[in-house]
Motif scaffolding. Sequence first.
Motif, PDB file in Angstrom:
ATOM      1  N   ARG A  47      -5.049 -10.633  -0.522  1.00 57.71           N
ATOM      2  CA  ARG A  47      -5.566  -9.375  -1.065  1.00 57.71           C
ATOM      3  C   ARG A  47      -6.802  -9.612  -1.911  1.00 57.71           C
ATOM      4  O   ARG A  47      -7.690  -8.750  -1.970  1.00 57.71           O
ATOM      5  CB  ARG A  47      -4.482  -8.674  -1.878  1.00 57.71           C
ATOM      6  CG  ARG A  47      -3.337  -8.145  -1.007  1.00 57.71           C
ATOM      7  CD  ARG A  47      -2.172  -7.717  -1.864  1.00 57.71           C
ATOM      8  NE  ARG A  47      -2.584  -6.725  -2.842  1.00 57.71           N
ATOM      9  CZ  ARG A  47      -2.649  -5.420  -2.595  1.00 57.71           C
ATOM     10  NH1 ARG A  47      -2.305  -4.974  -1.411  1.00 57.71           N
ATOM     11  NH2 ARG A  47      -3.047  -4.590  -3.520  1.00 57.71           N
ATOM     12  N   ALA A  50      -9.514  -9.898   0.557  1.00 60.18           N
ATOM     13  CA  ALA A  50      -9.839  -8.578   1.112  1.00 60.18           C
ATOM     14  C   ALA A  50     -10.548  -7.700   0.093  1.00 60.18           C
ATOM     15  O   ALA A  50     -11.239  -6.757   0.463  1.00 60.18           O
ATOM     16  CB  ALA A  50      -8.562  -7.885   1.580  1.00 60.18           C
ATOM     17  N   GLY A  51     -10.346  -8.003  -1.189  1.00 61.56           N
ATOM     18  CA  GLY A  51     -10.947  -7.165  -2.220  1.00 61.56           C
ATOM     19  C   GLY A  51     -10.017  -6.104  -2.755  1.00 61.56           C
ATOM     20  O   GLY A  51     -10.421  -5.247  -3.528  1.00 61.56           O
ATOM     21  N   LEU A  52      -8.759  -6.145  -2.343  1.00 61.82           N
ATOM     22  CA  LEU A  52      -7.801  -5.157  -2.845  1.00 61.82           C
ATOM     23  C   LEU A  52      -7.314  -5.527  -4.236  1.00 61.82           C
ATOM     24  O   LEU A  52      -6.870  -4.673  -4.992  1.00 61.82           O
ATOM     25  CB  LEU A  52      -6.613  -5.043  -1.890  1.00 61.82           C
ATOM     26  CG  LEU A  52      -6.945  -4.417  -0.537  1.00 61.82           C
ATOM     27  CD1 LEU A  52      -5.779  -4.554   0.426  1.00 61.82           C
ATOM     28  CD2 LEU A  52      -7.316  -2.958  -0.707  1.00 61.82           C
ATOM     29  N   PRO A  72     -14.126  -3.712  -0.851  1.00 64.64           N
ATOM     30  CA  PRO A  72     -13.481  -4.258   0.361  1.00 64.64           C
ATOM     31  C   PRO A  72     -14.237  -3.874   1.627  1.00 64.64           C
ATOM     32  O   PRO A  72     -14.416  -4.694   2.529  1.00 64.64           O
ATOM     33  CB  PRO A  72     -12.095  -3.619   0.348  1.00 64.64           C
ATOM     34  CG  PRO A  72     -11.846  -3.198  -1.040  1.00 64.64           C
ATOM     35  CD  PRO A  72     -13.168  -2.998  -1.701  1.00 64.64           C
ATOM     36  N   ALA A  73     -14.693  -2.612   1.672  1.00 65.70           N
ATOM     37  CA  ALA A  73     -15.315  -2.111   2.888  1.00 65.70           C
ATOM     38  C   ALA A  73     -16.577  -2.893   3.237  1.00 65.70           C
ATOM     39  O   ALA A  73     -16.976  -2.962   4.398  1.00 65.70           O
ATOM     40  CB  ALA A  73     -15.643  -0.637   2.714  1.00 65.70           C
ATOM     41  N   MET A  79      -7.883  -5.971   7.840  1.00 63.03           N
ATOM     42  CA  MET A  79      -6.593  -6.502   7.404  1.00 63.03           C
ATOM     43  C   MET A  79      -5.465  -5.859   8.183  1.00 63.03           C
ATOM     44  O   MET A  79      -5.470  -4.655   8.411  1.00 63.03           O
ATOM     45  CB  MET A  79      -6.436  -6.238   5.909  1.00 63.03           C
ATOM     46  CG  MET A  79      -5.177  -6.798   5.322  1.00 63.03           C
ATOM     47  SD  MET A  79      -5.428  -7.168   3.576  1.00 63.03           S
ATOM     48  CE  MET A  79      -3.772  -7.517   3.056  1.00 63.03           C
ATOM     49  N   PHE A  81      -1.618  -5.238   7.722  1.00 63.99           N
ATOM     50  CA  PHE A  81      -0.651  -5.296   6.631  1.00 63.99           C
ATOM     51  C   PHE A  81       0.737  -5.631   7.151  1.00 63.99           C
ATOM     52  O   PHE A  81       1.090  -5.321   8.286  1.00 63.99           O
ATOM     53  CB  PHE A  81      -0.599  -3.943   5.915  1.00 63.99           C
ATOM     54  CG  PHE A  81      -1.845  -3.627   5.146  1.00 63.99           C
ATOM     55  CD1 PHE A  81      -1.884  -3.818   3.779  1.00 63.99           C
ATOM     56  CD2 PHE A  81      -2.978  -3.151   5.784  1.00 63.99           C
ATOM     57  CE1 PHE A  81      -3.021  -3.532   3.059  1.00 63.99           C
ATOM     58  CE2 PHE A  81      -4.119  -2.862   5.077  1.00 63.99           C
ATOM     59  CZ  PHE A  81      -4.142  -3.056   3.707  1.00 63.99           C
ATOM     60  N   GLY A  99     -10.748   4.348  11.290  1.00 60.59           N
ATOM     61  CA  GLY A  99     -11.589   3.444  10.514  1.00 60.59           C
ATOM     62  C   GLY A  99     -13.024   3.377  11.011  1.00 60.59           C
ATOM     63  O   GLY A  99     -13.876   2.740  10.388  1.00 60.59           O
ATOM     64  N   HIS A 102     -16.187   7.277  10.222  1.00 56.74           N
ATOM     65  CA  HIS A 102     -17.182   7.527   9.179  1.00 56.74           C
ATOM     66  C   HIS A 102     -18.416   6.661   9.355  1.00 56.74           C
ATOM     67  O   HIS A 102     -19.346   6.750   8.578  1.00 56.74           O
ATOM     68  CB  HIS A 102     -16.565   7.273   7.808  1.00 56.74           C
ATOM     69  CG  HIS A 102     -16.163   5.838   7.617  1.00 56.74           C
ATOM     70  ND1 HIS A 102     -15.031   5.310   8.187  1.00 56.74           N
ATOM     71  CD2 HIS A 102     -16.754   4.835   6.940  1.00 56.74           C
ATOM     72  CE1 HIS A 102     -14.947   4.034   7.858  1.00 56.74           C
ATOM     73  NE2 HIS A 102     -15.974   3.720   7.108  1.00 56.74           N
ATOM     74  N   ARG A 146      -6.123  -1.611  15.345  1.00 57.10           N
ATOM     75  CA  ARG A 146      -6.944  -0.950  14.339  1.00 57.10           C
ATOM     76  C   ARG A 146      -7.904  -1.940  13.686  1.00 57.10           C
ATOM     77  O   ARG A 146      -9.023  -1.581  13.308  1.00 57.10           O
ATOM     78  CB  ARG A 146      -6.026  -0.333  13.281  1.00 57.10           C
ATOM     79  CG  ARG A 146      -6.709   0.660  12.425  1.00 57.10           C
ATOM     80  CD  ARG A 146      -5.733   1.431  11.599  1.00 57.10           C
ATOM     81  NE  ARG A 146      -5.021   0.568  10.671  1.00 57.10           N
ATOM     82  CZ  ARG A 146      -4.096   1.001   9.833  1.00 57.10           C
ATOM     83  NH1 ARG A 146      -3.764   2.272   9.823  1.00 57.10           N
ATOM     84  NH2 ARG A 146      -3.487   0.175   9.011  1.00 57.10           N
ATOM     85  N   ARG A 150     -12.745  -2.608  14.679  1.00 58.77           N
ATOM     86  CA  ARG A 150     -13.805  -2.645  13.672  1.00 58.77           C
ATOM     87  C   ARG A 150     -14.721  -3.847  13.861  1.00 58.77           C
ATOM     88  O   ARG A 150     -15.755  -3.957  13.206  1.00 58.77           O
ATOM     89  CB  ARG A 150     -13.201  -2.647  12.277  1.00 58.77           C
ATOM     90  CG  ARG A 150     -12.509  -1.316  11.984  1.00 58.77           C
ATOM     91  CD  ARG A 150     -12.204  -1.179  10.536  1.00 58.77           C
ATOM     92  NE  ARG A 150     -13.365  -1.453   9.721  1.00 58.77           N
ATOM     93  CZ  ARG A 150     -13.385  -2.348   8.748  1.00 58.77           C
ATOM     94  NH1 ARG A 150     -12.326  -3.037   8.465  1.00 58.77           N
ATOM     95  NH2 ARG A 150     -14.490  -2.535   8.064  1.00 58.77           N
TER      96      ARG A 150
END
Lengths: 377, 320
Positions: A47, A50-52, A72-73, A79, A81, A99, A102, A146, A150
Amino acid sequence: MCQIQLTQLQKRFGATPVLADVNLTVEEGEFCVFIGPSGCGKSTLLRIIAGLDDASAGDIVIGGRRVNDVAPARRDVAMVFQSYALYPHMTVYENMAFGLRHLKLPAAEIEQRVRRAAESLHLTALLDRKPGALSGGQRQRVAIGRAIVRKPKVFLFDEPLSNLDASLRVKTRVEIARLHRELNNTSMIYVTHDQVEAMTLADKIVLLRPLEGKSGVASVAQVGSPLELYHHPANQFVAGFIGSPAMNFLPGVVASAETARVTVRAGDALLSAAVDAAGLAAGGAVTLGVRPEHVVAGQGELVGRVVHIEHLGEHSFLYLDTALSPQPLVVKTAQGDVPLGSRMPFSLPAESLHLFHADGAAARRLRVPADAACVPA
Amino acid sequence: MVNESSSLTAGAPPGAAGRSDGESSSIGRTRRRQAWLLVLPMLAVLAAIAGWPLARTLWFSLSDAQLSDMASRQFVGLANYIGETGVLRDPEWWNAVGNTLQFALVSVSLETVLGLGVALLLNHPSRLRTLLRAAVLVPWAIPTVVSAKMWTWMLHDQFGVINALLLSAGLIDHPLAFTADPDLAFPTILLVDVWKTTPFMALLILAALQMVPGDCYEAARVDGVPRWRVFFRVTLPLILPAVMVAMIFRALDALRVFDLIYVMTSNSSATKSMSIYVREQMIDFQQVGYGSASAILLVMIIALVVGCWLTFNRVRMEGK
Ligand SMILES: Nc1ncnc2c1ncn2[C@@H]1O[C@H](COP(=O)(O)OP(=O)(O)O)[C@@H](O)[C@H]1O
Ligand SMILES: [Mg+2]
């Protein structure tokens, strides 16, 4: 170009240290597995990458850029989970496309990416279903899909297989290995507590150990290839963690330490180990280690009484009461028809023995059994 | 009211669960019998506390009963409803219906929006949260009559604190008669109702928000989905079923609104609700028969609104 570097990373929750002194490099395209007992901070480390979560100290560098303060983006990671984290109200298609929506991609591009991922994960027939109508394995594949759509530089997996049954786990493991081959140049960091997954998937294993509130211990117990960890564990923790059933440990006292041969008195026997004698002197307390599969059963000068047998079909594990250690010695053998209570001769070849100093550090092994032509790093 | 609200949650008839394992199988029959036995006490209680009064009201509505002399009533058929002087021909009644519907629509919408806002704020982890969560309930915990009286005093045109504040801030140049001015009475009632019931909405929505799995938000964060998009595409759809139930609870309450208006603006026809109209007929004018007819109409209107709402909801759910 998309190397991940962690330097002197620390993480505390309140006053409790969870990760200490993590120094680690994951090369571009590498499959790196974080393994360790439950609660040792694997998920936390993932995490943080990931930047969480934020690190308490230390640097995270992805692709040459320090990303400690990057959202994180913007880290170009995806990731998967442990809980899959699918959006319950969206169809499989929408879950995968959400994801991307946008990013102002052309609609055809989104459609194409989702369809292609669905195809490679065998999800095409399920695209209109909602997660509630999927099995665990299917949800898991959606979660991977998912991440794939990306097209990230780095994949992060947090125990993706832990909710699947045994046969599905093996199948999905193979799928993930295939995925990694197909997406060359994509680094993968994969968290698991299952050493079979770690051994079969990893280019590099990072074995973490719990700090248990202690300070002055580094979180990373050893970094290396699967075979390095198996044959050349850096310390007793790694030796005991890798391998199933676990390595036998025999407490002993050094009787004599020559350059390439250390003789240890364990119980009433004298055992010699082919390890580097540096730092050892007669009279020092040490621990010998031997894997069940490296004990030679059926012949030899040592002898033990069979107190328990586990049959696994192809081979059996014998539990021998010996004078060497208080715990029974576990021995792997092909012969299963041994009566309980019988006496079983065995020997411990010098090149099969590991030796650990009193502080747990391993003495360098000078020779390893013939099945492992593996050079220590 | 008990009838409508219980049908929200217990939509399936008793024994429906056992139906799948075969109509004729004896185990299914036993189960169905058990189910009926279990709901029987509840049905009996409902019949006693809801069914009986409703049936009596229906019976009175077909007579010309007077409060002073209930015994000598005569059966008049539907005259109280559609006769020369029936409820349906009374413009006062239709004014009350209009007021009530307008009140319900505006107050429930405002409460939902404000409740959602408050719930989102309360859902943010902070040390103050527990305290705020308790504090926000205060308006809801005060009995309506008390808070209505409190607001009446605060809004008083001569001694009220609100007029004093507005005057000293220079926002108005003469005191406003919030509860007496026909133009202000309705918005005033709305304001107080919204003040009182927003906490209820906020707490129900907060409960729904806390059911949204946190890992969904983390997944969206890693994927870089903008916050507003996450709100409209993830949060809102996931809490919508709970919000819908909360809204219908509030709508039921709002359609029966009585105490607030009775205390604050009982004389104003601008705020006369259906319940106020019914009470006026029954007690002030002693017309139990006529009043009962309007009460029955009130129930029918509420049933109609709830029916439309549930149908709309079902269509929406199936459309997805
Ligand atoms: N948010 C948190 N607050 C406090 N302690 C936490 C938090 N998250 C994890 N921990 C603690 O950190 C340790 C490591 O957790 P975790 O990374 O989830 O372990 P693993 O994934 O290896 O099982 C555990 O002892 C856990 O109790
Ligand atoms: Mg974990």
